[in-house]
Motif scaffolding. Structure first.
Motif, PDB file in Angstrom:
ATOM      1  N   PRO A 242       0.807  -1.222   0.000  1.00  0.00           N
ATOM      2  CA  PRO A 242       0.000   0.000   0.000  1.00  0.00           C
ATOM      3  C   PRO A 242       0.844   1.278   0.000  1.00  0.00           C
ATOM      4  N   ALA A 243       0.165   2.370  -0.336  1.00  0.00           N
ATOM      5  CA  ALA A 243       0.660   3.725  -0.065  1.00  0.00           C
ATOM      6  C   ALA A 243      -0.426   4.366   0.802  1.00  0.00           C
ATOM      7  N   ALA A 244      -0.693   3.739   1.929  1.00  0.00           N
ATOM      8  CA  ALA A 244      -1.889   4.005   2.729  1.00  0.00           C
ATOM      9  C   ALA A 244      -1.876   5.403   3.333  1.00  0.00           C
ATOM     10  N   HIS A 245      -3.049   6.036   3.333  1.00  0.00           N
ATOM     11  CA  HIS A 245      -3.208   7.367   3.915  1.00  0.00           C
ATOM     12  C   HIS A 245      -4.689   7.696   4.003  1.00  0.00           C
ATOM     13  N   GLY A 246      -5.002   8.822   4.609  1.00  0.00           N
ATOM     14  CA  GLY A 246      -6.375   9.298   4.628  1.00  0.00           C
ATOM     15  C   GLY A 246      -6.711   9.955   3.305  1.00  0.00           C
ATOM     16  N   GLY A 247      -7.692   9.425   2.605  1.00  0.00           N
ATOM     17  CA  GLY A 247      -8.009   9.932   1.276  1.00  0.00           C
ATOM     18  C   GLY A 247      -9.485   9.851   0.964  1.00  0.00           C
ATOM     19  N   HIS A 248      -9.801   9.817  -0.310  1.00  0.00           N
ATOM     20  CA  HIS A 248     -11.181   9.760  -0.785  1.00  0.00           C
ATOM     21  C   HIS A 248     -11.483   8.347  -1.277  1.00  0.00           C
ATOM     22  N   ARG A 249     -12.648   7.851  -0.919  1.00  0.00           N
ATOM     23  CA  ARG A 249     -13.046   6.504  -1.332  1.00  0.00           C
ATOM     24  C   ARG A 249     -12.875   6.281  -2.838  1.00  0.00           C
ATOM     25  N   GLU A 250     -13.263   7.270  -3.620  1.00  0.00           N
ATOM     26  CA  GLU A 250     -13.275   7.096  -5.072  1.00  0.00           C
ATOM     27  C   GLU A 250     -11.866   6.922  -5.645  1.00  0.00           C
ATOM     28  N   THR A 251     -10.835   7.337  -4.897  1.00  0.00           N
ATOM     29  CA  THR A 251      -9.465   7.215  -5.389  1.00  0.00           C
ATOM     30  C   THR A 251      -9.067   5.751  -5.544  1.00  0.00           C
ATOM     31  N   ASP A 252      -9.341   4.932  -4.544  1.00  0.00           N
ATOM     32  CA  ASP A 252      -9.022   3.506  -4.659  1.00  0.00           C
ATOM     33  C   ASP A 252      -9.796   2.860  -5.806  1.00  0.00           C
TER      34      ASP A 252
END
Length: 257
Positions: A180-190
């Protein structure tokens, strides 16, 4: 006895494997609530990481749909802010081998434009993979995004951040995620990343996701917005074709204004 796989690189940047381990463990916290299964970290040290070896199996529609449900639950585990690092991790971030900054912002658009797209444009131009005119088009799209055109009321999601098909492993027990490049983001990005390189049974994944967490109207039209990041990363080092795709996604983003 669990089979493992050892990844080693004595020349890896400081914190490289430790960052991967932190992301995997953070995502794995959601498993207790039905989140996506994550490859187990056996051990990590400077220049090395030992992981659970995943026995792979042929993709199936049922496994894909189940993964969609589980991914929605992982996202629902949330994050402290847009751009936030995995809890407890204070070191650097990466996507693939490239450094990538964390942030702590309350608005998604500003975080995404400033730390996920713009930093890679100069590298892509210098590499000859993005023209100056194309760069200006992407910068115009980033200005639109940073201005809040695609912000919504959703809180920061706990996202994988590099969810292309190669990091989605089908096993006999369902899908397992790696790298992963895990972080807090937007659902639609994944979800946009899954679409970019063609995940197996993608429509089943999306159907499973929507059954758990319906997406906002127009999400399919916004896919190019969320593909700007991975395309910018690839344009920085993987050839002119990605620069062309990046500019195309930027034009599609501007057309949504």
């Amino acid at each position: 006895m669990t089979e493992t796989i050892l990844k080693e690189n004595a020349d890896a940047p400081a914190g490289f494997f430790e960052s991967e381990a932190a992301g995997l463990r953070w995502l794995a916290e959601a498993e207790t609530d039905g989140g996506a299964r994550i490859a187990r970290v056996v051990s990590v040290d400077v220049g090395r990481i030992e992981l659970e070896r995943i026995r792979e199996a042929a993709p199936t529609p049922g496994a894909a749909r189940g993964f969609g449900v589980a991914l929605a639950r992982t996202h629902a585990a949330g994050a402290d802010a847009f751009g936030a690092a995995p809890d407890g991790w204070n070191g650097p971030g990466f996507i693939g081998k490239r450094p990538q900054a964390y942030a702590r912002e309350q608005r998604w658009g500003g975080f995404y434009a400033r730390t996920r797209v713009l930093p890679f444009l100069g590298i892509a131009v210098e590499a000859g993979n993005l023209t100056a005119d194309e760069r200006r088009t992407v910068e115009d799209a980033c200005a639109l995004i940073a201005g809040g055109a695609f912000d919504d009321a959703d809180p920061p999601a706990r996202i994988h951040g590099d969810l292309w098909a190669g990091n989605v492993l089908f096993s006999p027990d369902g899908v397992v995620l790696i790298d992963p490049a895990a972080h807090g983001g937007h659902r639609e990005t994944d979800l946009a990343m899954l679409a970019l390189f063609g995940a197996p049974f993608l429509e089943e994944m999306l159907a499973g996701y929507a059954s758990e967490h319906p997406l906002h109207d127009g999400w399919r039209e916004r896919v190019p917005v969320h593909q700007l990041h991975p395309l910018a990363v690839h344009a920085a080092g993987h050839g002119r074709g990605y620069g062309v795709q990046l500019a195309r996604a930027a034009r599609a983003t501007l057309a949504l204004a």
